[in-house]
Design a protein around this motif. Structure first.
Motif, PDB file in Angstrom:
ATOM      1  N   SER A  87     107.172  75.332  28.789  1.00  0.00           N
ATOM      2  CA  SER A  87     107.139  75.210  27.341  1.00  0.00           C
ATOM      3  C   SER A  87     106.352  76.401  26.789  1.00  0.00           C
ATOM      4  O   SER A  87     105.204  76.621  27.166  1.00  0.00           O
ATOM      5  CB  SER A  87     106.449  73.887  26.977  1.00  0.00           C
ATOM      6  OG  SER A  87     106.311  73.756  25.592  1.00  0.00           O
TER       7      SER A  87
ATOM      8  N   LYS B  39     111.621  76.569  27.324  1.00  0.00           N
ATOM      9  CA  LYS B  39     111.625  75.803  26.060  1.00  0.00           C
ATOM     10  C   LYS B  39     110.772  76.567  25.063  1.00  0.00           C
ATOM     11  O   LYS B  39     109.605  76.863  25.340  1.00  0.00           O
ATOM     12  CB  LYS B  39     111.065  74.404  26.331  1.00  0.00           C
ATOM     13  CG  LYS B  39     110.449  73.669  25.159  1.00  0.00           C
ATOM     14  CD  LYS B  39     110.226  72.210  25.527  1.00  0.00           C
ATOM     15  CE  LYS B  39     108.976  71.641  24.883  1.00  0.00           C
ATOM     16  NZ  LYS B  39     108.736  70.226  25.281  1.00  0.00           N
TER      17      LYS B  39
ATOM     18  N   LYS C  64     108.941  76.681  21.450  1.00  0.00           N
ATOM     19  CA  LYS C  64     108.461  75.890  20.326  1.00  0.00           C
ATOM     20  C   LYS C  64     108.932  76.579  19.042  1.00  0.00           C
ATOM     21  O   LYS C  64     108.855  77.814  18.939  1.00  0.00           O
ATOM     22  CB  LYS C  64     106.933  75.822  20.348  1.00  0.00           C
ATOM     23  CG  LYS C  64     106.385  75.001  21.504  1.00  0.00           C
ATOM     24  CD  LYS C  64     106.662  73.521  21.308  1.00  0.00           C
ATOM     25  CE  LYS C  64     105.901  72.681  22.315  1.00  0.00           C
ATOM     26  NZ  LYS C  64     106.107  71.236  22.077  1.00  0.00           N
TER      27      LYS C  64
ATOM     28  N   ASP D 241     111.910  73.079  20.744  1.00  0.00           N
ATOM     29  CA  ASP D 241     111.150  71.875  20.394  1.00  0.00           C
ATOM     30  C   ASP D 241     110.429  72.115  19.068  1.00  0.00           C
ATOM     31  O   ASP D 241     109.596  73.017  18.965  1.00  0.00           O
ATOM     32  CB  ASP D 241     110.128  71.573  21.503  1.00  0.00           C
ATOM     33  CG  ASP D 241     109.371  70.264  21.278  1.00  0.00           C
ATOM     34  OD1 ASP D 241     109.626  69.578  20.263  1.00  0.00           O
ATOM     35  OD2 ASP D 241     108.519  69.932  22.124  1.00  0.00           O
TER      36      ASP D 241
ATOM     37  N   ASN E 168     108.722  69.573  17.303  1.00  0.00           N
ATOM     38  CA  ASN E 168     107.624  68.632  17.049  1.00  0.00           C
ATOM     39  C   ASN E 168     107.591  68.158  15.594  1.00  0.00           C
ATOM     40  O   ASN E 168     106.550  68.247  14.925  1.00  0.00           O
ATOM     41  CB  ASN E 168     106.276  69.236  17.456  1.00  0.00           C
ATOM     42  CG  ASN E 168     106.129  69.384  18.957  1.00  0.00           C
ATOM     43  OD1 ASN E 168     106.145  70.502  19.473  1.00  0.00           O
ATOM     44  ND2 ASN E 168     106.030  68.286  19.687  1.00  0.00           N
TER      45      ASN E 168
ATOM     46  N   ASP F 290     111.588  63.032  21.427  1.00  0.00           N
ATOM     47  CA  ASP F 290     110.333  63.001  22.190  1.00  0.00           C
ATOM     48  C   ASP F 290     109.422  61.986  21.490  1.00  0.00           C
ATOM     49  O   ASP F 290     109.383  60.803  21.863  1.00  0.00           O
ATOM     50  CB  ASP F 290     109.738  64.428  22.227  1.00  0.00           C
ATOM     51  CG  ASP F 290     108.341  64.518  22.829  1.00  0.00           C
ATOM     52  OD1 ASP F 290     107.741  63.488  23.156  1.00  0.00           O
ATOM     53  OD2 ASP F 290     107.820  65.652  22.973  1.00  0.00           O
TER      54      ASP F 290
ATOM     55  N   LYS G 233     108.039  60.869  28.601  1.00  0.00           N
ATOM     56  CA  LYS G 233     106.637  61.217  28.828  1.00  0.00           C
ATOM     57  C   LYS G 233     105.933  59.908  29.124  1.00  0.00           C
ATOM     58  O   LYS G 233     105.828  59.053  28.230  1.00  0.00           O
ATOM     59  CB  LYS G 233     106.021  61.810  27.557  1.00  0.00           C
ATOM     60  CG  LYS G 233     106.032  63.310  27.498  1.00  0.00           C
ATOM     61  CD  LYS G 233     105.313  63.807  26.272  1.00  0.00           C
ATOM     62  CE  LYS G 233     105.843  65.169  25.925  1.00  0.00           C
ATOM     63  NZ  LYS G 233     105.347  65.649  24.626  1.00  0.00           N
TER      64      LYS G 233
ATOM     65  N   GLY H 103     105.764  66.976  29.275  1.00  0.00           N
ATOM     66  CA  GLY H 103     104.411  67.291  29.730  1.00  0.00           C
ATOM     67  C   GLY H 103     103.434  67.230  28.581  1.00  0.00           C
ATOM     68  O   GLY H 103     103.839  67.262  27.411  1.00  0.00           O
ATOM     69  N   MET H 104     102.166  67.115  28.888  1.00  0.00           N
ATOM     70  CA  MET H 104     101.096  67.076  27.881  1.00  0.00           C
ATOM     71  C   MET H 104      99.926  67.940  28.340  1.00  0.00           C
ATOM     72  O   MET H 104      98.778  67.535  28.236  1.00  0.00           O
ATOM     73  CB  MET H 104     100.638  65.629  27.669  1.00  0.00           C
ATOM     74  CG  MET H 104     101.639  64.744  26.937  1.00  0.00           C
ATOM     75  SD  MET H 104     101.875  65.213  25.201  1.00  0.00           S
ATOM     76  CE  MET H 104     100.307  64.694  24.498  1.00  0.00           C
ATOM     77  N   LEU H 105     100.247  69.133  28.862  1.00  0.00           N
ATOM     78  CA  LEU H 105      99.201  70.028  29.374  1.00  0.00           C
ATOM     79  C   LEU H 105      98.296  69.275  30.342  1.00  0.00           C
ATOM     80  O   LEU H 105      97.074  69.316  30.231  1.00  0.00           O
ATOM     81  CB  LEU H 105      98.359  70.621  28.233  1.00  0.00           C
ATOM     82  CG  LEU H 105      99.050  71.543  27.245  1.00  0.00           C
ATOM     83  CD1 LEU H 105      99.734  70.775  26.140  1.00  0.00           C
ATOM     84  CD2 LEU H 105      98.075  72.512  26.595  1.00  0.00           C
TER      85      LEU H 105
ATOM     86  N   PHE I  94      98.750  76.673  32.560  1.00  0.00           N
ATOM     87  CA  PHE I  94      97.739  76.321  31.566  1.00  0.00           C
ATOM     88  C   PHE I  94      96.303  76.634  31.991  1.00  0.00           C
ATOM     89  O   PHE I  94      95.465  76.908  31.137  1.00  0.00           O
ATOM     90  CB  PHE I  94      97.833  74.826  31.217  1.00  0.00           C
ATOM     91  CG  PHE I  94      99.104  74.480  30.482  1.00  0.00           C
ATOM     92  CD1 PHE I  94      99.337  74.972  29.202  1.00  0.00           C
ATOM     93  CD2 PHE I  94     100.077  73.681  31.068  1.00  0.00           C
ATOM     94  CE1 PHE I  94     100.503  74.670  28.514  1.00  0.00           C
ATOM     95  CE2 PHE I  94     101.256  73.381  30.387  1.00  0.00           C
ATOM     96  CZ  PHE I  94     101.474  73.872  29.113  1.00  0.00           C
TER      97      PHE I  94
HETATM   98  O1  OSB Z   1     106.188  68.211  22.381  1.00  0.00           O
HETATM   99  O2  OSB Z   1     106.540  68.407  24.449  1.00  0.00           O
HETATM  100  C1  OSB Z   1     105.761  68.447  23.493  1.00  0.00           C
HETATM  101  C2  OSB Z   1     102.358  69.684  24.672  1.00  0.00           C
HETATM  102  C3  OSB Z   1     101.534  68.858  23.952  1.00  0.00           C
HETATM  103  C4  OSB Z   1     102.072  67.962  23.082  1.00  0.00           C
HETATM  104  C5  OSB Z   1     103.443  67.876  22.930  1.00  0.00           C
HETATM  105  C6  OSB Z   1     104.294  68.683  23.661  1.00  0.00           C
HETATM  106  C7  OSB Z   1     103.734  69.633  24.521  1.00  0.00           C
HETATM  107  C8  OSB Z   1     104.498  70.603  25.269  1.00  0.00           C
HETATM  108  C9  OSB Z   1     103.868  71.142  26.528  1.00  0.00           C
HETATM  109  O3  OSB Z   1     105.557  71.054  24.902  1.00  0.00           O
HETATM  110  C10 OSB Z   1     104.446  70.569  27.725  1.00  0.00           C
HETATM  111  C11 OSB Z   1     103.723  70.905  28.998  1.00  0.00           C
HETATM  112  O4  OSB Z   1     102.763  70.210  29.365  1.00  0.00           O
HETATM  113  O5  OSB Z   1     104.167  71.827  29.660  1.00  0.00           O
END
Ligand code: OSB
Ligand code: MG
Length: 369
Positions: free
Chosen positions: A136, A162, A164, A189, A191, A239, A263, A291-293, A323
């Motif tokens: 991402s 991906k 943003k 993405d 968001n 998402d 997720k 993912g969420m880092l 990261f």
């Molecule tokens: O929308 O997928 C998302 C990270 C934090 C919050 C939301 C998102 C994301 C990412 C990063 O896109 C995904 C990752 O951990 O590689």
């Protein structure tokens, strides 16, 4: 099983580069790590994926700590017997809090699987020993900077990119990356950064042969996503809107999504994730692991999930180095665009305690003796 102690630990890790999305920019990651200890002194670990502020989801770290301490852990402590399979039912009276609930369930599951001697991947039903990696890519300061960053990931072997996006950073950056990498699996993405009136604008993305567009509209705007999905040829993937199996079923039935980002934190855990996976697999709806880092603790568990048969698209399961300069576990390293699925018992990894202690901001112990 009896859990005799819950440890809630807040840690702080710098990111290797700032990560900017439509909801904000971050240069570090605060993480809530949960550790449970059973009556036989078996330890289970999990990571709560909430962020410091409620920008992606209504949940945030301080809120999760409070919810766990005041409601969720006392509810588990009132039960005579706790197992991962009963956690969601025991916590059901407390609304929302999927990320907090998921972390507690996962830590208990890790301990349980260590006792049973099996890996999370085997337990969930994995049929692969390695999974392809996507990455991402945040909103960059310039198109040139984006090109450099994406090029470095492509050269590192990532199988899917991906980008943003947000209003003002969409058509042109995507056009540029698509021109440079005509055959690379690519998706975007937003968001939730757009509104229904942007549908004509978003339709311009159709010319770039994207795998999907993720969460363009508000998380509650299921009708808007269904309307957008009708006019775009690019598949819409939800998402933020998917917080449970039933919300996934509704969104699919209403044709607001044709691909699902699973997720585990967002849907309340790995067991609910498997339910969504199974439902989608039966209907040939592709899913992928978001993912969420995550640190190595959450990453390990995500890899186990991503190894299930219905995960047919590469997920945001990147290497630790995407990261972090130093991870809290043995780092996950990508080989030829793949990460190995951990095969040790439970989630298959444990934190490096010396490093973990060095980045700990606070520790709270809740005992049940
Ligand atoms: O929308 O997928 C998302 C990270 C934090 C919050 C939301 C998102 C994301 C990412 C990063 O896109 C995904 C990752 O951990 O590689
Ligand atoms: Mg997303």
């Amino acid at each position: 099983m009896k859990i005799v102690e819950y440890e809630l630990r807040r840690i702080h890790l710098p990111l290797v580069r700032p990560f900017r999305t439509s909801f904000g920019s971050q240069s570090d990651r605060e993480v809530l790590i949960v550790k449970v200890t059973t009556e036989d002194a078996v330890i289970g670990w999990a990571e709560c994926v909430a962020m410091s502020s409620p920008l992606y989801s209504p949940e945030y770290i301080s809120g999760c700590l409070e919810t766990m301490r005041e409601f969720l852990i006392p509810a588990l402590n009132r039960a005579t017997d706790v197992s991962a399979r009963t956690v969601s039912e025991l916590l059901k009276p407390y609304l929302g809090a999927q990320m907090a609930k998921a972390a507690l369930e996962t830590a208990i599951l890790d301990a349980e699987l260590k006792i049973a001697g099996i890996s999370l991947a085997t337990y969930l039903g994995a049929n692969k020993s390695k999974v392809p990696c996507g990455v991402s890519v945040g909103i960059a300061p310039s198109i040139e900077a984006l090109v450099d960053e994406v090029t470095s990931y492509v050269e590192a072997g990532y199988k899917r990119i991906k980008l943003k996006i947000e209003p003002g950073w969409d058509i042109e950056p995507v056009r540029k990356i698509r021109a440079l990498f005509p055959d690379k699996p690519l998706q975007v993405d937003a968001n939730q950064a757009y509104s229904r009136s942007d549908s004509k604008h978003l339709k311009q993305l159709d010319e770039f042969n994207l795998l999907l567009i993720e969460q363009p509209l508000d998380e509650h705007d299921i009708l808007g996503h269904a309307q957008l999905a009708r006019i775009m040829t690019t598949p819409v993937c939800l998402d933020e809107s998917i917080i449970s199996l039933s919300s996934a079923q509704d969104a699919l039935e209403l044709e607001a999504t044709s691909v699902i980002n699973i997720k585990p934190g967002r849907v309340g855990g790995y067991l609910e994730s498997v339910k969504i996976h199974n439902y989608c697999l039966e209907r040939s709806i592709p899913v992928w692991c978001g993912g969420m880092l995550e640190t190595g603790i959450g990453r390990a568990a995500n890899l186990a999930l991503a190894a299930l048969p219905g995960f047919t698209l590469p997920g945001d399961t990147s290497a630790s180095s995407r990261f972090f300069k130093q991870d809290i576990t043995t780092p996950f390293e990508m080989v030829d665009g793949y990460l190995d699925v951990p095969n040790g018992v439970g989630i298959g990894v444990v934190p490096d305690m010396e490093f973990l202690n060095s980045i700990t901001r606070s520790v709270e112990i809740i005992s049940n003796k």
